[in-house]
Write a protein that holds these residues in place. Sequence first.
Motif, PDB file in Angstrom:
ATOM      1  N   ASP A 150       0.681  -1.228  -0.023  1.00 60.51           N
ATOM      2  CA  ASP A 150      -0.042   0.050  -0.056  1.00 60.51           C
ATOM      3  C   ASP A 150       0.757   1.006   0.002  1.00 60.51           C
ATOM      4  OD1 ASP A 150      -1.777   2.095   0.689  1.00 60.51           O
ATOM      5  OD2 ASP A 150      -2.912   0.839   1.761  1.00 60.51           O
ATOM      6  N   PRO A 151       0.710   2.331  -1.018  1.00 60.71           N
ATOM      7  CA  PRO A 151       1.672   3.121  -1.041  1.00 60.71           C
ATOM      8  C   PRO A 151       1.477   4.227   0.281  1.00 60.71           C
ATOM      9  CG  PRO A 151       0.461   3.130  -2.987  1.00 60.71           C
ATOM     10  CD  PRO A 151      -0.213   2.195  -2.192  1.00 60.71           C
ATOM     11  N   ALA A 152       0.185   4.042   1.101  1.00 57.43           N
ATOM     12  CA  ALA A 152       0.071   4.823   2.396  1.00 57.43           C
ATOM     13  C   ALA A 152       1.232   4.111   3.413  1.00 57.43           C
ATOM     14  CB  ALA A 152      -1.346   4.833   2.799  1.00 57.43           C
ATOM     15  N   VAL A 153       1.117   2.762   3.441  1.00 52.91           N
ATOM     16  CA  VAL A 153       2.187   2.233   4.150  1.00 52.91           C
ATOM     17  C   VAL A 153       3.552   2.462   3.965  1.00 52.91           C
ATOM     18  CG1 VAL A 153       3.046   0.140   5.169  1.00 52.91           C
ATOM     19  CG2 VAL A 153       0.689   0.443   4.839  1.00 52.91           C
ATOM     20  N   GLU A 154       3.710   2.550   2.449  1.00 57.66           N
ATOM     21  CA  GLU A 154       5.315   3.067   2.407  1.00 57.66           C
ATOM     22  C   GLU A 154       5.545   4.427   2.538  1.00 57.66           C
ATOM     23  OE1 GLU A 154       5.105   2.558  -1.852  1.00 57.66           O
ATOM     24  OE2 GLU A 154       5.490   0.056  -1.826  1.00 57.66           O
ATOM     25  N   ALA A 155       4.559   5.352   2.522  1.00 56.26           N
ATOM     26  CA  ALA A 155       4.876   6.643   2.790  1.00 56.26           C
ATOM     27  C   ALA A 155       5.158   6.922   4.305  1.00 56.26           C
ATOM     28  CB  ALA A 155       3.447   7.604   2.582  1.00 56.26           C
ATOM     29  N   ALA A 156       4.234   6.092   5.087  1.00 57.95           N
ATOM     30  CA  ALA A 156       4.223   6.064   6.610  1.00 57.95           C
ATOM     31  C   ALA A 156       5.779   5.691   7.059  1.00 57.95           C
ATOM     32  CB  ALA A 156       3.473   5.001   7.258  1.00 57.95           C
ATOM     33  N   ARG A 157       6.188   4.589   6.261  1.00 60.13           N
ATOM     34  CA  ARG A 157       7.688   4.131   6.681  1.00 60.13           C
ATOM     35  C   ARG A 157       8.714   5.230   6.515  1.00 60.13           C
ATOM     36  NH1 ARG A 157       9.974  -1.062   6.789  1.00 60.13           N
ATOM     37  NH2 ARG A 157      12.280  -0.899   6.207  1.00 60.13           N
ATOM     38  N   ALA A 158       8.480   5.705   5.186  1.00 57.23           N
ATOM     39  CA  ALA A 158       9.496   6.920   4.765  1.00 57.23           C
ATOM     40  C   ALA A 158       9.276   7.950   5.916  1.00 57.23           C
ATOM     41  CB  ALA A 158       9.003   7.317   3.558  1.00 57.23           C
ATOM     42  N   ALA A 159       8.144   8.425   6.445  1.00 59.66           N
ATOM     43  CA  ALA A 159       8.018   9.573   7.136  1.00 59.66           C
ATOM     44  C   ALA A 159       8.627   9.062   8.688  1.00 59.66           C
ATOM     45  CB  ALA A 159       6.418   9.754   7.569  1.00 59.66           C
ATOM     46  N   LEU A 160       8.526   7.777   9.026  1.00 63.59           N
ATOM     47  CA  LEU A 160       9.100   7.624  10.278  1.00 63.59           C
ATOM     48  C   LEU A 160      10.874   7.544  10.018  1.00 63.59           C
ATOM     49  CD1 LEU A 160       6.413   4.648  11.099  1.00 63.59           C
ATOM     50  CD2 LEU A 160       7.002   6.835  12.476  1.00 63.59           C
ATOM     51  N   ALA A 161      11.426   7.255   8.976  1.00 59.18           N
ATOM     52  CA  ALA A 161      12.741   7.216   8.617  1.00 59.18           C
ATOM     53  C   ALA A 161      13.555   8.176   9.396  1.00 59.18           C
ATOM     54  CB  ALA A 161      13.309   6.846   7.183  1.00 59.18           C
ATOM     55  N   GLY A 162      13.077   9.144   9.446  1.00 60.65           N
ATOM     56  CA  GLY A 162      13.997  10.541   9.893  1.00 60.65           C
ATOM     57  C   GLY A 162      13.565  10.886  11.338  1.00 60.65           C
ATOM     58  N   ARG A 163      12.678  10.223  11.941  1.00 56.72           N
ATOM     59  CA  ARG A 163      12.197  10.507  13.276  1.00 56.72           C
ATOM     60  C   ARG A 163      12.969   9.786  14.522  1.00 56.72           C
ATOM     61  NH1 ARG A 163       6.571  12.793  12.238  1.00 56.72           N
ATOM     62  NH2 ARG A 163       6.334  12.553  14.412  1.00 56.72           N
ATOM     63  N   PRO A 164      12.704  10.169  15.653  1.00 60.61           N
ATOM     64  CA  PRO A 164      13.351   9.486  16.705  1.00 60.61           C
ATOM     65  C   PRO A 164      12.619   7.972  16.733  1.00 60.61           C
ATOM     66  CG  PRO A 164      12.331  11.768  17.367  1.00 60.61           C
ATOM     67  CD  PRO A 164      11.977  11.329  16.114  1.00 60.61           C
ATOM     68  N   GLU A 165      13.177   7.071  17.722  1.00 57.29           N
ATOM     69  CA  GLU A 165      12.706   5.770  17.786  1.00 57.29           C
ATOM     70  C   GLU A 165      11.351   5.869  18.381  1.00 57.29           C
ATOM     71  OE1 GLU A 165      13.975   1.560  19.941  1.00 57.29           O
ATOM     72  OE2 GLU A 165      14.974   3.188  20.356  1.00 57.29           O
ATOM     73  N   PRO A 166      10.410   5.129  17.590  1.00 58.95           N
ATOM     74  CA  PRO A 166       9.018   5.032  18.299  1.00 58.95           C
ATOM     75  C   PRO A 166       9.078   4.815  19.940  1.00 58.95           C
ATOM     76  CG  PRO A 166       9.121   4.048  16.309  1.00 58.95           C
ATOM     77  CD  PRO A 166      10.484   4.263  16.754  1.00 58.95           C
ATOM     78  N   ARG A 167       8.296   5.466  20.496  1.00 61.54           N
ATOM     79  CA  ARG A 167       7.907   5.173  21.934  1.00 61.54           C
ATOM     80  C   ARG A 167       6.636   4.154  21.999  1.00 61.54           C
ATOM     81  NH1 ARG A 167       8.343   9.171  25.850  1.00 61.54           N
ATOM     82  NH2 ARG A 167       9.715   9.867  24.367  1.00 61.54           N
ATOM     83  N   SER A 168       5.843   4.099  21.128  1.00 67.55           N
ATOM     84  CA  SER A 168       4.756   3.396  21.256  1.00 67.55           C
ATOM     85  C   SER A 168       4.174   3.071  19.965  1.00 67.55           C
ATOM     86  CB  SER A 168       3.591   3.813  22.329  1.00 67.55           C
ATOM     87  OG  SER A 168       2.483   2.950  22.177  1.00 67.55           O
ATOM     88  N   ILE A 169       3.584   1.938  19.624  1.00 67.54           N
ATOM     89  CA  ILE A 169       2.913   1.274  18.443  1.00 67.54           C
ATOM     90  C   ILE A 169       1.579   0.815  19.040  1.00 67.54           C
ATOM     91  CG2 ILE A 169       2.697   0.171  16.112  1.00 67.54           C
ATOM     92  CD1 ILE A 169       5.882   0.097  16.130  1.00 67.54           C
ATOM     93  N   GLU A 170       0.710   1.349  18.414  1.00 70.99           N
ATOM     94  CA  GLU A 170      -0.875   0.885  18.675  1.00 70.99           C
ATOM     95  C   GLU A 170      -1.587   0.618  17.847  1.00 70.99           C
ATOM     96  OE1 GLU A 170      -2.040   4.383  21.090  1.00 70.99           O
ATOM     97  OE2 GLU A 170      -0.432   4.317  22.336  1.00 70.99           O
ATOM     98  N   VAL A 171      -2.138  -0.747  17.721  1.00 68.07           N
ATOM     99  CA  VAL A 171      -2.964  -1.240  16.856  1.00 68.07           C
ATOM    100  C   VAL A 171      -4.403  -1.858  17.196  1.00 68.07           C
ATOM    101  CG1 VAL A 171      -3.236  -3.084  15.094  1.00 68.07           C
ATOM    102  CG2 VAL A 171      -1.015  -2.427  15.615  1.00 68.07           C
TER     103      VAL A 171
END
Length: 405
Positions: A150-171
Motif C-alpha cells: 500500500d503506498p500509504a504504508v510506504e509513505a508512513a515508513r518513509a515518514a518514520l525514517a528520519g524521526r526518533p525511535e518510536p515510543r509506542s505502536i498501537e494497533v
Amino acid sequence: MQTLTQVARPNDSRVPIVPSAAAARPLRIGVVGLGAVAQAVHLPLLAKHPDLFELSALCDLSAGVRDTLGARYGVPAARRFASGEELIAAGGLDAVAVLTSGSHGALATAAARAGLVVFCEKPLAYTLAETDELAAAGPRLMLGYMKIYDPAVEAARAALAGRPEPRSIEVTVLHPPSEPQLAHAGLLPPPADVDADELARVLALEAEAVNAALGEAPPELALLYSDVLLGSVVHDLAVIRALAGGPLTVEHGDVWPEGAAARSLALLGRLGETRVSIRWHYLEEYPAYREEVRVHDARGTVSLTFPAPYLLHAPTVLTVVDGVDGAERISESRSTVEAFERQWLAFAGYAAGGAAPRAGIDEGRADAVVCQAAARLLAARAGVELGGEAGGAPPVVHRSVEPVV
C-alpha cells in the motif's frame, strides 16, 4: 489541517515495474481456493492483466463454484480440480496461488517441489516444522499481504525514517461479521456441494497441524490460535514489521469475555525499547470494518487508517502530526492506488526473475513464533500448559525435503 489527495493509477511510477521478460508469455497460474477473497479480489485482478497472467487451473472443494468461476474466466473443465495436489500434479503451470483458509505449508511445499513459483496468503503455516520443511524445498515464494504494498504504508515508513525511535505502536482492529464487508462483491451463494471426503481430509490435516503446534489444547485455545492469531492478527504483524521491523516479543495476552464465541483479544509486547499494543475485537453488530495503526514518538504521531480489505481502490488515510514554528501541524494524505494490484504486479515481476518479494518464508516463520508465544500466554492465564512446539517441543519434519524440479 493540510489535506493531500492522491488518486494515482495502477501504472503510477510507484508501482513495481514488471520486467519485460514477463511480457514474452503470460504466467500460467493455478488458483487453489475460490472463496470470498478470491472471488472479490484476486480473480478479477488476475483477469485484468492478461498480458501478465493466464488463469490456467482452478481448485475448490465445491464443483459448482469451480465450474461457475471456470466458465466465467475461461478455464477448461479438465483444468478444474477438487484438491490442490491434483492441480499441481496435472502440470502445465508456472505458478500457483494458495488462497485457501488455514495452514498453507504442505501445499506450498508440494508446489515448490514441482518447480512452481508460489504466491501464498497468510498464514504461511501453523507450525515451525512446516516452515522449515518448506524452506528446505528451496521455493520461490511470495507471502502475500497487500498492505505492505500500500503506498500509504510506504509513505508512513518513509515518514518514520528520519524521526526518533518510536515510543509506542498501537494497533486497533474492529472486526464485524464478514457479510456486511462483502455485500458489494456479488459473491456466489455458499456452496451446498462441497466434496465431503476432501473436506474431511483437509480438516484432519488442520487438526494435526494445530496439535503439533499446541499439543492437546482445549478447543477454545486451538480456535484462538488458528482463526484469530494466525487467521487475522498475523496481518497486523506484517504492518508493524513494514513500519518498524522486528522481531516482536510478546509479553502479555488477554482474551475476553470468557466463554463467548465472539471475543476480544489484547497483546502487549516490545520491539527493542518500543512498546507494542494490539487490540483485536470481533463485534457482532459493528457497522463497518476499521483498522488503525498509530506510531508515537517524541516528535509526534504517524498513523494509518485502513478501509475494509475487500473494497478495491478505497483510500488508506495517512496522518502525520508534528510541530513547526511552535505550532501543531497535521497533514493527511489518501491513496487510492490498489495495494492488491500492486502486489500481483510485484509477483509477476518476481516470477520473471525480478526483485525478491517483501515477505517470504522468514516472515511466515516469525508469524508462527509470535502466535505460539501469544497462545502460550493466553493458555497460562487460563491455567493451561501447552504442549507441542508452543510448549518447547522441537519442530519435527515428517516428509522428505529434497526439492523436485
